[in-house]
Scaffold this motif. Structure first.
Motif, mmCIF file in Angstrom:
data_model
loop_
_atom_site.group_PDB
_atom_site.id
_atom_site.type_symbol
_atom_site.label_atom_id
_atom_site.label_comp_id
_atom_site.label_asym_id
_atom_site.label_seq_id
_atom_site.Cartn_x
_atom_site.Cartn_y
_atom_site.Cartn_z
ATOM 1 N N TYR A 105 -51.720 20.205 98.365
ATOM 2 C CA TYR A 105 -50.845 19.610 97.957
ATOM 3 C C TYR A 105 -49.627 18.587 97.944
ATOM 4 N N ARG A 106 -49.551 18.027 97.280
ATOM 5 C CA ARG A 106 -47.867 16.555 96.920
ATOM 6 C C ARG A 106 -46.987 17.502 97.042
ATOM 7 N N LYS A 107 -46.441 17.491 97.573
ATOM 8 C CA LYS A 107 -44.592 18.138 97.282
ATOM 9 C C LYS A 107 -43.980 17.212 96.459
ATOM 10 N N ASN B 263 -46.448 13.724 87.562
ATOM 11 C CA ASN B 263 -46.874 13.717 89.239
ATOM 12 C C ASN B 263 -47.969 15.081 88.988
ATOM 13 N N SER B 264 -48.617 14.960 89.649
ATOM 14 C CA SER B 264 -49.492 16.677 90.390
ATOM 15 C C SER B 264 -48.905 16.778 91.657
ATOM 16 N N VAL B 265 -48.993 18.135 91.645
ATOM 17 C CA VAL B 265 -48.275 19.424 93.032
ATOM 18 C C VAL B 265 -50.025 19.635 93.487
ATOM 19 N N CYS B 266 -50.780 19.737 92.577
ATOM 20 C CA CYS B 266 -52.482 20.691 93.319
ATOM 21 C C CYS B 266 -53.055 21.226 91.996
ATOM 22 N N ASP C 168 -41.097 15.519 94.808
ATOM 23 C CA ASP C 168 -39.381 15.045 94.725
ATOM 24 C C ASP C 168 -38.222 16.044 94.539
ATOM 25 N N TYR D 24 -53.626 23.694 86.776
ATOM 26 C CA TYR D 24 -53.259 23.265 87.985
ATOM 27 C C TYR D 24 -51.392 22.968 87.460
ATOM 28 N N ASP E 289 -51.658 9.492 87.772
ATOM 29 C CA ASP E 289 -50.309 9.040 87.848
ATOM 30 C C ASP E 289 -50.198 7.878 88.242
ATOM 31 N N ILE F 81 -57.800 15.584 95.035
ATOM 32 C CA ILE F 81 -56.488 16.514 95.667
ATOM 33 C C ILE F 81 -57.098 17.306 96.530
ATOM 34 N N THR G 52 -48.175 20.347 87.609
ATOM 35 C CA THR G 52 -47.657 19.270 88.061
ATOM 36 C C THR G 52 -45.835 18.906 87.832
#
Length: 259
Positions: free
Chosen positions: A145-147, A189-192, A149, A207, A184, A142, A209
């Motif tokens: 980063y994943r934004k 839920n991953s952020v970074c 929700d 990390y 996943d 990754i 989540t």
């Protein structure tokens, strides 16, 4: 320097002059780093109720970083304890931007003027008693980063400490190759994810989540623990003794958080 970079550098040293090798290796490292984000965590142990720090970050510091293209996540402990803290995550596209921001913010006249009342107030009356920082590089799995929700109500920051540098690299591999994919599937839920380059205790990784609430977090981790793929990889010899201490910190997003 990561292990793969070291091996590449060793091969170059054997075939070309040293100066050329240094330049080439540096270019390779910089090119690789630019493909993965850099994460800076700042953890403040507050000396008061947090109003002073919150006001400064919300109205002055974060807007100054936003002008430089940097987003900032802002969190407090999910459940207040004996020590009140603030957790801030600064997201940089690469290490060069990190260094530039560190220097250029003090050249921003608007920022220094707006920040001076905070500095004047907190010099004789500190707003925090301690500050820890972690600087880390994103994982290969990754790199950006994943934004989260908008429904996110709970974050979890985990810090994994390893007995030595080689064990830390194997733990990073464990996440990259196997563990994040299971996350996943089960709703972790991953952020970074960050391989720590500098921090209070090393070697380590950390990390972030997110979850809707405590119930969904518990359900997700229960699914993870029972997942057959996790049961398989946790017994693999290549991942043995990769982590000697794990720390879990539950966080709640502050109203002005950008994550």
């Amino acid at each position: 320097m990561q292990r793969r970079h070291f091996i590449k550098a060793a091969g170059v040293l054997a075939t070309i002059p040293a100066l050329s090798c240094v330049n080439q290796t540096s270019a390779q490292t910089e090119s690789s780093s630019e493909k993965k984000e850099i994460y800076e965590w700042r953890i403040y142990t507050l000396a008061e109720n947090g109003t002073t720090v919150d006001t400064f970050f919300q109205n002055t510091l974060i807007p100054a970083y936003n002008k430089m293209g940097i987003k900032v996540g802002a969190f407090k402990l999910h459940k207040e304890g004996e020590e009140d803290k603030r957790y801030f995550l600064f997201i940089y596209p690469d290490i060069t931007t990190y260094f530039n921001c560190k220097k250029n913010i003090w050249k921003d006249a608007a920022f220094t003027q707006a920040a001076q009342p905070y500095f004047d107030e907190t010099a004789p009356n500190p707003a925090f008693s301690a500050l820890e920082t972690y600087l880390s590089e994103a994982f290969d799995k990754i790199p950006v980063y994943r934004k989260p929700d908008p429904s996110r109500g709970l974050f979890e920051l985990r810090i994994y400490r390893s007995p030595n540098e080689e064990a830390n690299q194997r733990k990073v591999k464990m996440f990259n190759v196997d563990e994040i994919a299971i996350f996943d599937e089960v709703g972790i839920n991953s952020v970074c994810y960050g391989d720590i380059l500098a921090g209070p205790r090393m070697p380590a990784l950390l990390y972030l989540t997110w979850y809707k609430d405590e119930e969904t977090r518990s359900e997700a981790w229960s699914k993870f623990s029972a997942h057959p793929e996790w049961q398989r990889i946790r017994k693999l010899p290549e991942y043995a003794y990769t982590s000697t201490q794990n720390q879990s910190i539950l966080l709640a997003p502050l109203a002005y958080s950008q994550l």
